[in-house]
Every structure is written in structure tokens, then in C-alpha cells.
Design an enzyme around this catalytic site. Structure first.
Site, PDB file in Angstrom:
ATOM      1  N   GLU A  41       0.826  -1.209   0.000  1.00  0.00           N
ATOM      2  CA  GLU A  41       0.000   0.000   0.000  1.00  0.00           C
ATOM      3  C   GLU A  41       0.855   1.251   0.000  1.00  0.00           C
ATOM      4  OE1 GLU A  41      -3.001   0.365  -0.624  1.00  0.00           O
ATOM      5  OE2 GLU A  41      -3.588  -1.732  -0.566  1.00  0.00           O
ATOM      6  N   TYR A 124      -6.666   6.944   3.640  1.00  0.00           N
ATOM      7  CA  TYR A 124      -6.735   5.859   2.670  1.00  0.00           C
ATOM      8  C   TYR A 124      -6.014   4.612   3.181  1.00  0.00           C
ATOM      9  CZ  TYR A 124      -5.413   2.617  -0.824  1.00  0.00           C
ATOM     10  OH  TYR A 124      -5.194   1.426  -1.449  1.00  0.00           O
ATOM     11  N   ASP A 142      -9.616   5.845  -2.645  1.00  0.00           N
ATOM     12  CA  ASP A 142      -8.416   6.328  -3.321  1.00  0.00           C
ATOM     13  C   ASP A 142      -8.858   7.000  -4.620  1.00  0.00           C
ATOM     14  OD1 ASP A 142      -9.101   4.141  -4.930  1.00  0.00           O
ATOM     15  OD2 ASP A 142      -7.025   3.924  -5.557  1.00  0.00           O
ATOM     16  N   CYS A 189     -12.742   1.434 -15.668  1.00  0.00           N
ATOM     17  CA  CYS A 189     -13.227   2.801 -15.434  1.00  0.00           C
ATOM     18  C   CYS A 189     -12.030   3.748 -15.389  1.00  0.00           C
ATOM     19  CB  CYS A 189     -14.044   2.854 -14.148  1.00  0.00           C
ATOM     20  SG  CYS A 189     -15.078   4.333 -13.972  1.00  0.00           S
ATOM     21  N   CYS A 196     -16.696   1.044 -20.918  1.00  0.00           N
ATOM     22  CA  CYS A 196     -18.006   0.811 -20.320  1.00  0.00           C
ATOM     23  C   CYS A 196     -18.647  -0.510 -20.784  1.00  0.00           C
ATOM     24  CB  CYS A 196     -18.937   1.981 -20.628  1.00  0.00           C
ATOM     25  SG  CYS A 196     -18.365   3.550 -19.925  1.00  0.00           S
ATOM     26  N   CYS A 199     -17.832  -3.140 -18.359  1.00  0.00           N
ATOM     27  CA  CYS A 199     -18.028  -2.820 -16.946  1.00  0.00           C
ATOM     28  C   CYS A 199     -19.197  -3.584 -16.347  1.00  0.00           C
ATOM     29  CB  CYS A 199     -18.251  -1.311 -16.772  1.00  0.00           C
ATOM     30  SG  CYS A 199     -18.508  -0.863 -15.048  1.00  0.00           S
ATOM     31  N   CYS A 205     -24.957   3.217 -14.130  1.00  0.00           N
ATOM     32  CA  CYS A 205     -23.986   4.306 -14.050  1.00  0.00           C
ATOM     33  C   CYS A 205     -24.560   5.602 -14.626  1.00  0.00           C
ATOM     34  CB  CYS A 205     -22.714   3.916 -14.798  1.00  0.00           C
ATOM     35  SG  CYS A 205     -21.444   5.199 -14.759  1.00  0.00           S
TER      36      CYS A 205
END
Length: 342
Positions: A41, A124, A142, A189, A196, A199, A205
Site C-alpha cells: 500500500e 486511505y 483512493d 473505469c 463501459c 463494466c 452508471c
DNA sequence: CAAGCGTGGAC
DNA sequence: TGTCCAAGCTT
């Protein structure tokens, strides 16, 4: 709201089919290693997966546990981080490892609130580690999540994004959900040309319904990057070159470096040379772009057989400069000197 | 809270 | 070539 509750199952199903196999990511049925989750991370902050992958492997081979890292020398830690950028991350990584070793028995705290107090843990990272390493429900936001959520609900603003993310975060598999959102943001995305058609949550959306999903989230106006000038000093003595350690705070803080003079709006020439010597100002320049300015550095060279030790400096074999842990800016100068010699 | 803080890859 | 951008934190 029923529509919001449908998102997590769709996303988790997509994740189970498309998840990337990454060295810090536990496989299904495996328990995550909190040390690896934490390290990944931190390395991944503002840094791409492709860049992090080999650096992560090298790091865990050298320091596989919190206790091993806590016992490391700071100079070795900074050198191992060299080239990754944002060097405060490495300083905070070591600080946190020492707190974990001294105050937490060599184990990472398993709640978001306690994690948040450790050096280098912001909102985060505390949420991501709590969710991914310990399975805690946490609202992980994030830049990927912000983009996905901004498009999903055609909204903007930190508070609204966070509230919406909280509304779609499930109680179970919160870590997988967070990673699924980030994988989706990375692969589907995307900032530009979102995919899309691939997705799993495109049907609900709102940004897609507008016909211009890439318009979300609204981008901030970019500040112009000023141009600065400086000089790098290459002082050589018997096959060794003078290196210094930069101040702990500020740009490239704590890193080993070639001596530099002042950075100004115009070329400063030989101002700020580390020693009195017969300097030759070369015709070549090193250019380097930072986040908030670009720097154009001249290279001054001197070979001084009588050079005494310079305060705070160390003489480093030219042939072994690759092992000095120099930030990229200085490696550019090293390469330039080698081309010139070769 | 806006500014400071690295680097390499994509386009 | 320049611009944008990537799993942000600190002050």
C-alpha cells in the site's frame, strides 16, 4: 437503497473472475500477510503496479518482517527505496516499523483507528490495510474509487464521494470490495477512454447515461510548472567521487546525492561549490521533471588530487555508483559522465 | 488547506 | 515533446 445494494455483489463477482495475481495479494482461501499488504500500500501510493512489482519483491527478500525492517539502518532503507520517489514514504515506513516492533509486539494493529496514528498512514492507507489485511469493514477511498463513484452517481466533492462509497461498501469481503473497485478503476473505469462495455456495473452508471463518462470527476485546473536552474558538482579523487547526504526534510530528503548549489531562476554557475577546486563547467545539462517544477542542471567537474575530506561528505568509488542508492536525478548525471568518459 | 513532495509510462 | 497520471501523506 436497493440499487446501491446490488453493486457490491456484481463487483465482487467480477473481481472473482478478473482479479490480478499480485505478489502482495493473498489468493482465495489464503490469509493475507499484514506486512506485505502494508508495504504494498505504501509503495503503491502515487506509483504504478508495474513499477512497484519488482521493487516489492526485492524489498521483502531483504526485510521480510516488521522486526527485520525495524532493525535496519536508515541509510540502507533510503538506498533500497532510491528511484521510487516520494522519499518521505521510506522514512515513515521505517519509523512505523520501529513503533510496531517496540509498542505492538512486532504485529500491525488491526483496527483502522490505531493504524491511522502510525507514521505514513493517512485516511486511505489506514482503511485499506484494515480492510485488506484484517477483513474489517472500512470505507476505502483512493483516486480509483473516487473516479468510479463520481461516475456511478454523477457526483463530486470529497464528502459526497465518501458517503456514496460508504453506502455501497458491504459488511463482508470489504477488502476484496476495495481491491475490486481499484482494479475496476485501473482496467475498466479509466481516466481516459473508459471501457463501459466491459463494466459489470455499467447499467446503473449515471455518468455513462450522460454519454460522456470521462467528464467525471471534474478535473482541477493545473498550475504551471516553473523552470529552475542549478549546478551539480562532480569532484573526483583517485577513482572516487564526492557524495553528500541531503537534509532530512524537503526535496529528496535524507537521500545520498551529488553536491548541488542553489536552485534559482537563472543558471547559478559555480555558486555553492562543495570545495575550492579548479572547476570546469561542462556544456552538457541534466534535465529533470519534478511534480511541481522542472530543473535544468549544469555539470561542474573537478579532479583534485589534494582534495581533503569535505564536511559531511563521503568518497564513493565511481565504478560502484549504481549501488549508492542515488535518486534518479543524480543517476542521470552519472550516466552522462560515463558517456563522456566512454 | 493548498502546497510540497518523484518517477516512469502512456498517448 | 509535452502533458497527464498512478493504490496519498504531511504540514
Amino acid at each position: 437503497m436497493d440499487a446501491k445494494r446490488r453493486i457490491a455483489p456484481l463487483l465482487l463477482d467480477w473481481y472473482d473472475r478478473h482479479r490480478r495475481d499480485l505478489p502482495w495479494r493473498a489468493r482465495p482461501g489464503e490469509a493475507p500477510d499484514p506486512y506485505r499488504v502494508w508495504l504494498s500500500e505504501v509503495m503503491l501510493q502515487q506509483t504504478t503496479v508495474a513499477t512497484v512489482r519488482p521493487r516489492f519483491e526485492a524489498w521483502v527478500a531483504r526485510w521480510p518482517t516488521f522486526d527485520a525492517l525495524a532493525a535496519a539502518d536508515e541509510a540502507d532503507v533510503m538506498g533500497q527505496w532510491a528511484g521510487l520517489g516520494y522519499y518521505a514514504r521510506a522514512r515513515n515506513l521505517l519509523k512505523a516499523a520501529r513503533v510496531i516492533a517496540a509498542d505492538h509486539g512486532g504485529r500491525l494493529p488491526d483496527t483502522e483507528a490505531v493504524l491511522r496514528a502510525l507514521p505514513g498512514f493517512g485516511d486511505y492507507t489506514a482503511a485499506a490495510v484494515a480492510a485488506i489485511a484484517f477483513g474489517r469493514r472500512a470505507v476505502v477511498v483512493d483516486a480509483n474509487v473516487e473516479r468510479v463513484v463520481a461516475r456511478l452517481f454523477a457526483t463530486s466533492g470529497k464528502a459526497a464521494i465518501r458517503a456514496a462509497t460508504g453506502a455501497i461498501t458491504p459488511d463482508a469481503r470489504a477488502g476484496d470490495f476495495a481491491q475490486a473497485m481499484m482494479d475496476l478503476g485501473s482496467a475498466i473505469c479509466r481516466p481516459r477512454r473508459p471501457q463501459c462495455l466491459l463494466c459489470p456495473i455499467a447499467s446503473g452508471c449515471e455518468a455513462r447515461a450522460t454519454g460522456a463518462p470521462e467528464a467525471f470527476p471534474a478535473k482541477k485546473p493545473k498550475a504551471a510548472r516553473p523552470h529552475r536552474y542549478g549546478t551539480l558538482f562532480w569532484l573526483e579523487r583517485g577513482g572516487e567521487v564526492l557524495l553528500v547526504r541531503r537534509p532530512e526534510e524537503g526535496l529528496l530528503g535524507g537521500m545520498r546525492a551529488l553536491p548541488t548549489g542553489p536552485w534559482a531562476d537563472a543558471p547559478p554557475g559555480l555558486a555553492g561549490a562543495p570545495a575550492a577546486a579548479d572547476w570546469l563547467l561542462l556544456n552538457t545539462r541534466v534535465e529533470h521533471g519534478f511534480t511541481h517544477f522542472t530543473i535544468d542542471l549544469a555539470l561542474a567537474v573537478a579532479r583534485d588530487h589534494h582534495a581533503v575530506d569535505v564536511d559531511g561528505g563521503e568518497w564513493w568509488p565511481v565504478a560502484r555508483l549504481d549501488a549508492a542508492g542515488l535518486p534518479t536525478l543524480f543517476l542521470k548525471a552519472v550516466r552522462m559522465m560515463r558517456e563522456r568518459a566512454g
